[in-house]
Scaffold this active site. Structure first.
Site, PDB file in Angstrom:
ATOM      1  N   ARG A   1       0.824  -1.204   0.000  1.00  0.00           N
ATOM      2  CA  ARG A   1       0.000   0.000   0.000  1.00  0.00           C
ATOM      3  C   ARG A   1       0.868   1.268   0.000  1.00  0.00           C
ATOM      4  NH1 ARG A   1      -5.271  -2.313   1.367  1.00  0.00           N
ATOM      5  NH2 ARG A   1      -6.168  -0.369   0.729  1.00  0.00           N
TER       6      ARG A   1
ATOM      7  N   TYR B   1     -14.904 -11.023   1.061  1.00  0.00           N
ATOM      8  CA  TYR B   1     -15.601  -9.767   0.739  1.00  0.00           C
ATOM      9  C   TYR B   1     -16.877 -10.032  -0.055  1.00  0.00           C
ATOM     10  CZ  TYR B   1     -11.667  -7.058   2.479  1.00  0.00           C
ATOM     11  OH  TYR B   1     -10.711  -6.494   3.290  1.00  0.00           O
TER      12      TYR B   1
ATOM     13  N   ARG C   1      -3.606   6.956   0.329  1.00  0.00           N
ATOM     14  CA  ARG C   1      -4.139   8.117   1.048  1.00  0.00           C
ATOM     15  C   ARG C   1      -3.146   8.918   1.880  1.00  0.00           C
ATOM     16  NH1 ARG C   1      -8.962   4.931   3.699  1.00  0.00           N
ATOM     17  NH2 ARG C   1      -7.328   3.358   3.507  1.00  0.00           N
TER      18      ARG C   1
ATOM     19  N   ASP D   1      -7.026  -2.749  -7.177  1.00  0.00           N
ATOM     20  CA  ASP D   1      -7.571  -3.274  -5.930  1.00  0.00           C
ATOM     21  C   ASP D   1      -7.957  -4.732  -6.122  1.00  0.00           C
ATOM     22  OD1 ASP D   1      -8.440  -2.057  -3.148  1.00  0.00           O
ATOM     23  OD2 ASP D   1      -9.858  -3.630  -3.679  1.00  0.00           O
TER      24      ASP D   1
ATOM     25  N   ARG E   1      -6.759  11.826  -6.643  1.00  0.00           N
ATOM     26  CA  ARG E   1      -7.963  11.059  -6.291  1.00  0.00           C
ATOM     27  C   ARG E   1      -9.207  11.954  -6.299  1.00  0.00           C
ATOM     28  NH1 ARG E   1     -11.912   8.748  -5.095  1.00  0.00           N
ATOM     29  NH2 ARG E   1     -12.410   7.355  -3.390  1.00  0.00           N
TER      30      ARG E   1
END
Ligand code: 1CP
Length: 334
Positions: A23, A143, A27, A73, A36
């Site tokens: 990662r 998920y 962010r 992702d 973004r």
């Protein structure tokens, strides 16, 4: 093949240890947040090749990492199989209902991802390797069944342990799709591949063998056949006690935060390269605590192939200066 990451994945002891972070784009970087904000939804960003390529390169430029990991992702796969996938601000991923027996063929729905791989490969610095990735079948199934992230993952655990025949159908389907997705990334120019099994640690030992290790073996065997020169990294988070078994089937095992480097140096590093495993919280804290912990890891793994990384992904509150400091520590380690 002079790229330090690829040498280490081939089993060479490379010093300084090659460095990248799970990662590493995202962010915590102001340049990511800026891009973004202008890209629309998170999936729009993943499926815009030029923007995804740009985000992939941001941490490489800023920190001089030895690898770029494709910006994408793991949940692009359920999306490609026809399940609704949305990323809701402040809540994370939200997936629509699905019928495990009625998944659609992925077709060309992931082509934009492969285009991003081609774009990154074309503009990567000479010594930097490009890593493609996918979620492991168990983690992606988690998920899909829960409809998003979960605190307890009750539904997927109940299905895996209580309806193993039905669950096997889903895992088999995801195994095949994962092979195709990773192969297509290799064809487009990914030089190494990582399989993220972020939720392996939710299962009991027999479940880890059946739903994590077995699919990983099948994926590794299929990839070896199709792309013998592209190494595979397995990251079974929370299942480090099985790391030696995973090492028997891959070029490298990613160790999570809880794995003891002294133990892994003896039991895992003789069979495969190891990757890891600084606690991401120490990267948030920085300073002496981070430096001491990083040096301990480097010294535990100094006798064999090691790729420096975290034990899980970079946390959003991480100060970018701490990443730069960590990069220097690894580069200058004795
Ligand atoms: O709005 C945003 O910017 C969303 C934040 C974000 C980002 C930056 C998400 C949502 N995904 C990503 C990119 C991403 N995801 C990458 C590429 C970036 C890089 O590594 O540099 C990768 C490799 C992933 C992989 C991923 N996604 C995993 C496996 C690794 C891990 O962290 O365990 C998982 C579990 C996901 C699911 C996911 N994607 C995003 C969220 C919020 C989540 C849920 C996490 C959870 O359940 O806690």
């Amino acid at each position: 093949m002079d790229k330090p990451l690829l040498k280490a994945l081939a089993g060479e002891t490379v010093r300084p240890a090659p460095f990248w972070l799970m990662r590493q784009a995202g962010r915590y970087l102001p340049e990511y947040r800026k891009l973004r904000a202008s890209a629309g939804s998170f999936l729009d960003l993943c499926f815009s090749p030029a923007l995804a390529a740009e985000v992939t390169l941001q941490p490489v430029r800023r920190f001089g990492t030895d690898a770029a990991i494709l910006f994408s992702d793991i949940l692009t796969v359920p999306y490609a199989l026809g399940q609704r996938v949305e990323f809701v601000e402040g809540r994370g991923p939200v997936l629509g209902p699905f019928d495990p027996d009625a998944l659609e063929p992925a077709g060309s729905r992931l082509d934009a991802v492969y285009e991003a791989v081609r774009l990154v490969r074309a503009s990567l610095p000479e010594n930097v390797a490009l890593i493609g990735f996918a979620g492991a079948p168990w983690t992606v199934a988690a998920y899909m069944v829960e409809g998003g992230s979960s605190r307890d993952w009750l539904q997927v655990r109940r299905m895996a342990l209580g309806e193993p025949e039905r669950f096997a159908g889903l895992i088999d389907r995801l195994t095949d799709v994962t092979v195709d997705h990773l192969s297509a990334q290799a064809e487009a120019g990914a030089e190494a591949l990582q399989l993220f099994d972020s939720w392996a640690g939710l299962l009991p030992p027999a479940g880890i063998r059946r739903w994590c290790l077995e699919p990983a073996r099948r994926i590794a065997a299929a990839l070896r056949e199709r792309h013998p020169s592209v190494p595979l990294i397995l990251f079974p988070r929370g299942a480090a006690v099985f790391a030696a078994e995973f090492a028997g089937t891959a070029d490298c095992v990613g160790l999570d935060t809880a794995a003891d480097p002294a133990w892994a140096a003896g039991k895992v590093q003789g069979q495969a390269a190891v990757q890891g495993n600084l606690d991401p919280m120490l990267l948030v804290i920085g300073g002496d605590a981070m430096e001491r912990a990083a040096r301990d890891i480097l010294s535990a793994f100094r006798q064999g192939p090691h790729v420096f990384n975290l034990g899980h992904g970079v946390l959003p509150m991480t100060p970018p200066e701490h990443v730069a400091a960590l990069r220097r520590i690894v580069q200058e380690a004795p």
